[in-house]
Every structure is written in C-alpha cells, then in structure tokens.
Design an enzyme around this catalytic site. Structure first.
Site: not given
Ligand SMILES: [Zn+2]
Length: 714
Positions: A300, A303, A396, A470
């Site tokens: 992504h 990010e 992420h 995350e």
């Molecule tokens: Zn992500």
C-alpha cells in the site's frame, strides 16, 4: 514445479549516475524536473498530539464556481486504465494556472509520490484542497504530499482537504499533519515536523447520491517568507529513496557480501521490484538448515511509515553487531522492500496501476496484472521447497488506530505447542518495545474477507507465523510515548526491535520463557472463562468495544481458543541446544542439550531423565561448582525455574537431594558459562551480577538466565 527467479543481475539502474532516470511513469503523468529531497532529522523530543478543544471550525465545502481555482491536474480516472509508461514521465506542458505575482500560494505535486489534484483559494489565507484518487479509480484518498511556495511568514493560513472517504481518522484523535520547510532545513538543519492547530476531521457537504466525503482542516503559520514548504500525511519514502539505499548497499564491500540484491520482477510500468537475500556466506551444505524469514512492505503506497520500519530492519540486519551476525548465521532473509513501486511513484494511497488493492490478490494467478504479488508468492514457494520458513510478515500502516500491533492467523481448535503458537512472537515484541507495540491490539482471527491477503495465503501455504504488522500512521498510546507522534527514528526502532524479537524467539532466553508462560496463563484463563460461559474475552479484551469498521478489529476469540486446559509442550531440546551455540559467537565453547519432558505428571523414568539433564546443564555451565546449593534455593525461584525448564518442583527437589546424597558437590546454578575470550575483570563483573537473583525476584532470575544464554552482559 515453481519457476525460478530471474538470475542475479547487475542491477540495471543502480549505478551512481542516472539511477533516477529509470523511474517509469504512466504515459499521461506530467512530472516536473526538479529533484525533491528532504534532510533526515529527528525532533529532539517526541512531538505531542493535538488536543481537540471542541471549538474548532468546520469550513464548508466550496462547490465549483466559488473561489479561484489556482491548481488543477488531470483527474485520476480520466483514462480508464494503464496503457504504457515512459521514463521520467511527461514534461509538463503548461504551468498550472496561477501566475500573477501576488501573495497567492503556489502549489505543486507533480513529483514522485506527490498527491494533490486541485486547490481553490477561498480567501486570502484560506485554501480548499482536493486529493487525487488512486490512478484509474474513483476512490481511495488518504495520502497527500505537496509543495507550497510563495509563503508569508506568521500569517494565519488555513488548509482544508475536502475529499477523504473514510468516516474515521486518526486526525480525530490528535494526529497533526507534517510540514517541511526548505529554509529551516537549510538554515537550521530541521526536517519534517508536526504542525497544525484547530485540527478537525468531519463529514462535509460535498457528498451526493449517497457518497459521503470528509474534510480535514487545520490552521498554521509558515516559518519563513518566500519559502518552499511541503505537507504530507506521513514521512515520504519514495522509490528513488529505496534505490539510493540499495545502491549504497551494493557499493559497500562488506554489506554486499551478505546482502544480494536481485530483480524479483518488473511492475506494470516496468519499474523494478527488488528482492534482497540476506544471509552470511556459508560453508558446505550447512546453509539448507537455515530457516527463512520473509519480509515485505509498501504493498500500500500511502503507508510510507512501513518503509521506515523496513529501513530500520535493514540497517540492523546489515550492521556489524553480534546480534546481526547471529541472525545472518542462522537465517536466510528474503526481503521485498517495495511491493508496489508504481503506486509509490504516482502517489497512490492503496492501489497498483491495475486499480486494485494488491493485498487482496495473493490467490490470483494473473501474473501479468499483479506481477509483484505473483512473483512474491512464487518466490516463497521456492524457498519452502528448500528450507523451513520461520516467519512471514508484511508491513502496513494503520490509519485509524494507534500503536504498533500484528494481525496473525490462528486455527480455531487446534492445540499447538506454545512455542509454535502465533501469539508468542508478538508477545515477545510487546515486551521488547512496550511503549510502541501493543499485544492487546493484536488479532488472530482469519476472516473470509481477508482470504486474499498475504498473511492468510502464506499461512494456508503452511507458515504458522504469518503476520501483517500494522504501525499507526500517527503514534502511540503506551507508556512514556502516550499521546506522542511516531517519528522516523521511532519507526526505524520498530525494525530493530523486530530483529531483537526474532533473536529472542529463536535463541530463547528468559524473556522467551516468560512469554510462553504468560501465553499459557492467558490460554488457561480463556479456557476458564469459556467453561464458565462468560461472555468476556481475555485474550482480545478490547475487541468488544471496537466500533471501527475494520473487520479485522472485530475479532471474537471466545470460541476460538479451545486449546484445552493442559498445554503439552514439546521442544526445548532443540531450542536450548541452539542457545549455547548461537546466542553469542563467543559462547562456542559451551554446548548443552536438554531433552525435556513436558507434562506436569512425569513418570519416574522421565523424572530421572530430567534430573540428569538438568544436572548436566549445571555441570557444564559451572564446572568449578562453587557457591549455591540448590537444596537451599528459595521456593518461588525453584518453582519458577522448574516451571520454565518444564520440570515439576518435585523433580528439582529430588535432584538436589540426589546430588547431596550421592556425595556429589552441590549442584551450582546461576553462573554464566566461562569464556576464555573474556577478561577476568569482565568475568568477575558478570559473576557479581549473576549472583544477585538468588535472593531476588523472578524478574531478576530471568536476567540471570539471560546471562547464561547470552554469555554476555547484555
Ligand atoms: Zn496496508
């Protein structure tokens, strides 16, 4: 048969000259020729979050025709899809609107990772900004990164971004935008820092036909007149930044020996997707015994914080510390630092040039559409053919939650040896960086909607420790870092801690055993709760209060942890054996092995075996055999040690008696292995410190064990 990777190549484009010339852009993208660079800088102390006053203004959306449009680029979905790319992108055919020599701000985002589509000047110091959606889509806005020049110092500016689509945001909970001033960088060596007051994130009046839009507004002052400044959602990290980093590795005579950079594949726009193989050179066939660790990031593009974590990881693992050596001796790391270079280059938030979220495509066989995903999965399959994979983790950034945490995968009912349990590694991580990583925030439920993600697909391929890490795009709620933002050094430190946790996980020390213990307790507690039919949730205790729309955060574990009340632990023979060998290179002269029995009701034979094993360990650890008589060891410590060596207290007791009865010298414990390479002074210091725990707390005993295992002072 899994197809092979491209043969190692000399990395076209990774030369000091012209490395950036190889950045490919979709053909219609206009790109300015200025090279955008930022200095590295860390604020002297953590930057506090904004505290909402409740009185913040909510400027309404100004529809077309009101205000003056001063910046406008093509919309993202003008072309229905990606056709072809060109190096450097298209030269700008025109200046964008504004050119009148007054004090109006001049905006620009046509550079790598830039994102801003339109600016309307509402009044002298107030501007309404629209972000560009991900290319070839009409949704996904979050990432912004743009330049502002023609500034006036000290004036009360207000910016309002009007087309966010998510109802929830960390901007509601104190996150502030980032500002970079070129003048500050030049004059004061100050880089990206937080800015903004009167920050408000709210639903605006721009929505039509069921579509809702949200605004972010903030006020600020520029630090200098006639300055060029930048604003960003998070610390930028571009594809060119990555290339520069890789060039430095490939030029480094030491690092390039154990870090090989290959081309994994090319993206749709023909940008290179790199894969790094990191391991110490080996002799003979020893290498196949090394387990693999797979790490990936930036699937992504928005990010960006994950690139800083990845940088922290790489700095550590490519460094010259003893720990890095041990890790490189024991593992083969396969690292894909940027899975979605095209998305990063064009300033997307989430998608690739296929207009799709690549982290839902790990089951897809459409190699041409999602090359980096297909080749990553293929690479992992190939690795699995030749060695075990200890851990897979995809990095992420999280836009609604604070802290750092993981999503893992757990079977509903299958009991596992705790050392293999997917919760143990994150638990360790939480002990290592308690002010950033939150274990209670971790989730382990496999959801249908996440079946195409890297972690679920890798888990189904057989990797038990398969995670999505995350990291909040904002900051922490924990300990001393409560209510502060993460900066790049914080993010890099998460990468370092990841290595530390790997080390503790694979070369267990007392921290590891404490985590196993804690985990076991949690499972027991959970089982108890379950059996009492209560509707609470010990392991995922805050899940019931989640209101987020993320399905990941609604992880109800009540029914999933029927691991039983009795945990059967296997292990430790193997692990502990490795401790002595690997924990420190210095400790090569110490090796001990422990075939451990496990359940809490040992038979006579097992007990004897356990005693003998323990005996051997202590003998080997302290051949001189002075000090400590195990017969006099305080009960809590005895209990603790027996628990953590998986021996019942009776066995330990019996062992002590046995050694005394048999006229053998008292079995000594709590001594670190002697090392020839260690100076006497250091040896004495360690011994002095190691004696402490005998009358002390369990925590100190843990430290004592750590000394044994590490064979060093830290
Ligand atoms: Zn992500």
């Amino acid at each position: 048969m899994v197809p092979h990777l491209h043969a190692p190549q000399n990395l076209p484009g990774l030369s000091s000259a012209g490395q950036l010339s190889l950045v490919h852009w979709p053909h219609q993208c206009e790109v300015i020729r200025d090279r955008i660079e930022h200095i590295d800088w860390t604020p002297p102390r953590p930057e506090p979050l904004y505290t909402p006053m409740g009185l913040e203004m909510k400027p309404s959306y100004q529809p077309a025709g009101e205000g003056t449009v001063i910046y406008l680029t093509e919309e993202a979905n003008k072309d229905s899809g990606f056709v072809y790319s060109q190096v450097r992108g298209l030269s700008p055919s025109k200046q964008i609107l504004h050119q009148n020599g007054d004090n109006t701000l001049i905006f620009e985002a046509r550079f790598e990772s830039g994102n801003l589509q339109k600016v309307v000047k509402v009044n002298e110091f107030e501007y309404q900004l629209t972000l560009r959606t991900d290319l070839y889509t009409s949704k996904y806005t979050q990432w912004y990164y743009f330049q502002v020049s023609n500034t006036q110092a000290g004036m009360p500016y207000r910016f309002t971004i009007v087309n966010f689509t998510k109802p929830d945001s960390l901007y509601k909970r104190g996150m502030r935008p980032l500002l970079y001033s070129e003048a500050d960088a030049k004059k004061h060596n100050v880089g990206w820092r937080r800015t903004g007051n009167e920050i408000k994130y709210y639903r605006n009046n721009a929505g039509q036909g069921g579509q809702q839009y949200f605004s972010l507004t903030w006020t600020f002052q520029f630090p200098h007149n006639r300055d060029t400044c930048y604003f960003a959602h998070c610390y930028p990290y571009t594809y060119s930044n990555l290339q520069e980093y890789l060039v430095a590795i490939s030029k480094d005579p030491v690092k390039s020996k154990f870090c090989k950079i290959h081309i994994l594949c090319h993206s749709l726009a023909r940008n290179i997707v790199y894969v790094l193989t990191i391991t110490n050179p080996h002799e003979g066939d020893k290498d196949t015994k090394r387990k693999a660790v797979i790490l990936t990031a930036r699937v992504h593009p928005g990010e960006t914080n994950t690139s800083w974590i990845m940088k922290g990881f790489l700095d550590y693992i490519l460094g010259n510390s003893g720990n890095a050596q041990v890790l490189r001796d024991n593992f083969v790391f396969k690292v894909v630092p940027m899975l979605n270079p095209d998305g990063v280059i064009v300033g997307n938030h989430r998608c690739s040039l296929a207009g799709q979220d690549l982290n839902r495509k790990y089951k897809s066989n459409l190699k041409e559409f999602y090359p980096s995903i297909w080749y990553t999965r293929n690479m992992i399959k190939r690795v699995m053919e030749e060695r075990d994979i200890l851990l897979y983790c995809d990095f992420h950034g999280h836009n609604r939650k604070k802290n750092v945490f993981v999503y893992g995968c757990e079977r509903k009912q299958q009991a596992k040896a705790p050392n293999l349990h997917p919760r143990v590694f994150p638990l360790l991580l939480s002990k290592i960086c308690p002010d950033k990583f939150s274990f209670p925030d971790c989730r382990f439920r496999v959801q249908k909607s996440k079946e195409g993600t890297g972690r679920v697909v890798m888990w189904k391929m057989g990797i038990s420790n398969s995670y999505t890490l995350e990291a909040s795009i904002c900051g922490s709620k924990l300990g001393q870092r409560r209510s502060t933002h993460f900066n790049t050094k914080d993010l890099e430190s998460v990468g370092h801690h990841f290595c530390d946790a790997l080390l503790d996980y694979c070369v267990p020390n007392m921290k590891y055993y404490l985590c196993l213990k804690e985990h076991e307790e949690m499972v027991k507690q959970q089982a108890k709760v379950n059996s009492e039919g209560l509707n609470s949730d010990v392991l995922d205790r805050d899940s019931s209060t989640q209101t987020s729309n993320s399905s990941d955060s609604c992880d109800l574990v009540a029914h999933q942890l029927k691991l039983g009340t009795k945990i059967k632990t296997k292990t430790s023979g193997e692990h502990i054996h490795r401790i002595a060998k690997d924990r420190s290179r210095e400790s090569k002269n110490v090796s001990f092995k422990m075939e451990v029995s496990t359940s809490t009701s040992l038979g006579q034979e097992q007990t004897t075996q356990g005693i003998e094993t323990l005996h051997k360990i202590f003998q080997e650890l302290d051949p001189v055999g002075r000090d400590l008589n195990w017969g006099t060891i305080p009960q809590p410590i005895e209990h603790f040690i027996s628990q953590n060596l998986f021996l019942p207290p009776t066995a330990l007791q019996e062992m002590c008696y046995a050694s005394e009865r048999g006229g053998v010298r008292p079995v000594s414990g709590c001594h670190p292995p002697k090392m020839e390479s260690r100076s006497r002074e250091k040896e004495e210091k360690i011994h002095h410190r190691v004696k402490l725990p005998i009358t002390a707390s369990v925590k100190q005993v843990g430290e004592c064990f750590r000394f044994w295992f590490s064979g060093s002072e830290n």
